[in-house]
Motif scaffolding. Structure first.
Motif, short mmCIF file in Angstrom:
data_model
loop_
_atom_site.label_atom_id
_atom_site.label_comp_id
_atom_site.label_asym_id
_atom_site.label_seq_id
_atom_site.Cartn_x
_atom_site.Cartn_y
_atom_site.Cartn_z
N ARG A 276 0.83 -1.19 0.00
CA ARG A 276 0.00 0.00 0.00
C ARG A 276 0.87 1.25 0.00
NH1 ARG A 276 -4.74 -1.65 4.35
NH2 ARG A 276 -5.81 -3.11 2.98
N ARG A 277 0.61 2.11 -0.97
CA ARG A 277 1.36 3.35 -1.07
C ARG A 277 0.40 4.52 -1.20
NH1 ARG A 277 6.82 2.22 -2.22
NH2 ARG A 277 7.16 0.04 -2.78
N VAL A 278 0.82 5.65 -0.62
CA VAL A 278 0.04 6.88 -0.68
C VAL A 278 0.93 7.97 -1.27
CG1 VAL A 278 -1.26 8.60 0.61
CG2 VAL A 278 -1.31 6.23 1.35
N VAL A 279 0.37 8.75 -2.19
CA VAL A 279 1.11 9.83 -2.82
C VAL A 279 0.36 11.14 -2.62
CG1 VAL A 279 2.13 10.71 -4.94
CG2 VAL A 279 1.93 8.24 -4.61
N VAL B 92 2.13 1.93 5.59
CA VAL B 92 1.91 2.58 4.30
C VAL B 92 3.19 3.33 3.92
CG1 VAL B 92 0.68 4.41 3.10
CG2 VAL B 92 -0.58 2.85 4.56
N ASP B 93 3.63 3.17 2.69
CA ASP B 93 4.74 3.97 2.17
C ASP B 93 4.18 5.26 1.58
OD1 ASP B 93 6.87 2.41 2.87
OD2 ASP B 93 7.06 1.42 0.94
N VAL B 94 4.81 6.39 1.88
CA VAL B 94 4.32 7.69 1.43
C VAL B 94 5.32 8.33 0.48
CG1 VAL B 94 3.52 9.96 2.16
CG2 VAL B 94 3.10 7.98 3.61
N ALA B 95 4.81 8.92 -0.59
CA ALA B 95 5.62 9.67 -1.54
C ALA B 95 4.92 11.00 -1.82
CB ALA B 95 5.81 8.89 -2.83
N VAL B 96 5.61 11.90 -2.49
CA VAL B 96 5.05 13.19 -2.87
C VAL B 96 5.32 13.39 -4.35
CG1 VAL B 96 5.03 15.68 -2.49
CG2 VAL B 96 5.46 14.12 -0.57
N VAL C 119 -2.60 1.99 -4.75
CA VAL C 119 -2.01 3.30 -4.49
C VAL C 119 -3.14 4.31 -4.34
CG1 VAL C 119 -0.48 5.12 -5.34
CG2 VAL C 119 0.04 2.72 -5.86
N VAL C 120 -3.03 5.17 -3.34
CA VAL C 120 -3.99 6.25 -3.15
C VAL C 120 -3.29 7.58 -3.38
CG1 VAL C 120 -5.50 7.46 -1.54
CG2 VAL C 120 -5.45 4.96 -1.55
N ALA C 121 -3.79 8.35 -4.33
CA ALA C 121 -3.30 9.71 -4.57
C ALA C 121 -4.19 10.68 -3.79
CB ALA C 121 -3.32 10.04 -6.05
#
Length: 212
Positions: A13-16, A54-58, A103-105
């Motif tokens: 699961r990743r969130v951007v 959750v891994d977070v990116a921007v 992935v959730v943006a």
């Protein structure tokens, strides 16, 4: 305190956080649009960085190296920060997020978003192709995408400004689109009233509102 999103690992699961250019965006009177944008982005990032597993990116829509560096300065060390295509920012952000089951943006202008709402999107993506958090102004605060991205979602190219009715009209099956609880984005003076001064968080946004 971190919020628990689910039992899956961060690799699943990743969130951007998707940050848009400051040019042409609304800001409270007397405030710089760039400073306002960065404050909102910082607080939204902090909400998501506190989530468990959750891994977070921007991602910076249409950003150059300077814009990416400016936004990256707001994040914790090791957080991926990258530019995405301004024409298809959500799907580009999802595609560049790295290996994931979903992935959730998240739009950058939801500094007080409850982390629980992100968890609801991930749970919905166990069966839906797309899961959304509608905003009160008819846009989306967040868009979750199941991986691999369904062909109809690629063709639709949803953004935060896509109408829910448009997605509903394109879905190939009844439960392909999941709609989570709504929230608010900070896009006008009226939206400021939705912020609860008694709640912890949104410190950067709070500081901007206190000082012109």
């Amino acid at each position: 305190m971190s919020s628990e999103v689910g039992s899956s690992s961060a690799e699943d699961r990743r969130v951007v956080v998707l940050v848009v250019p400051s040019a042409g965006t609304w800001a409270p009177p007397g405030r710089s649009s760039d400073a306002w944008r960065l404050a909102l982005a910082e607080d939204t990032y902090e909400v998501l960085a506190a989530l468990d597993r959750v891994d977070v990116a921007v991602a910076v829509a249409g950003g150059d190296d300077a814009a990416v560096a400016e936004v990256g300065a707001l994040t914790w060390p090791g957080t991926p920060v990258y530019a995405v295509d301004a024409a298809r920012p959500v799907l580009d952000a999802v595609a560049l997020a790295g290996p994931a089951a979903a992935v959730v943006a998240v739009s950058h202008d939801v500094p007080d978003l409850p982390g629980l709402l992100i968890g609801k999107l991930f749970r919905a993506l166990s069966s839906a192709d797309v899961a959304v958090t509608p905003a009160e102004d008819g846009t989306f605060a967040a868009i979750g995408v199941n991986i691999p991205t369904a062909e109809w979602v690629v063709a639709a190219g949803p953004t935060f400004d896509t109408l829910l009715s448009e997605l509903e009209s394109l879905k190939p099956r009844r439960h392909a689109v999941a709609v989570g609880p709504g929230w608010h984005r900070l896009r006008s003076a009226a939206d400021i009233a939705r912020l609860d001064p008694g709640l912890e968080g949104w410190d950067a946004t709070r500081s901007i509102l206190r000082h012109s």
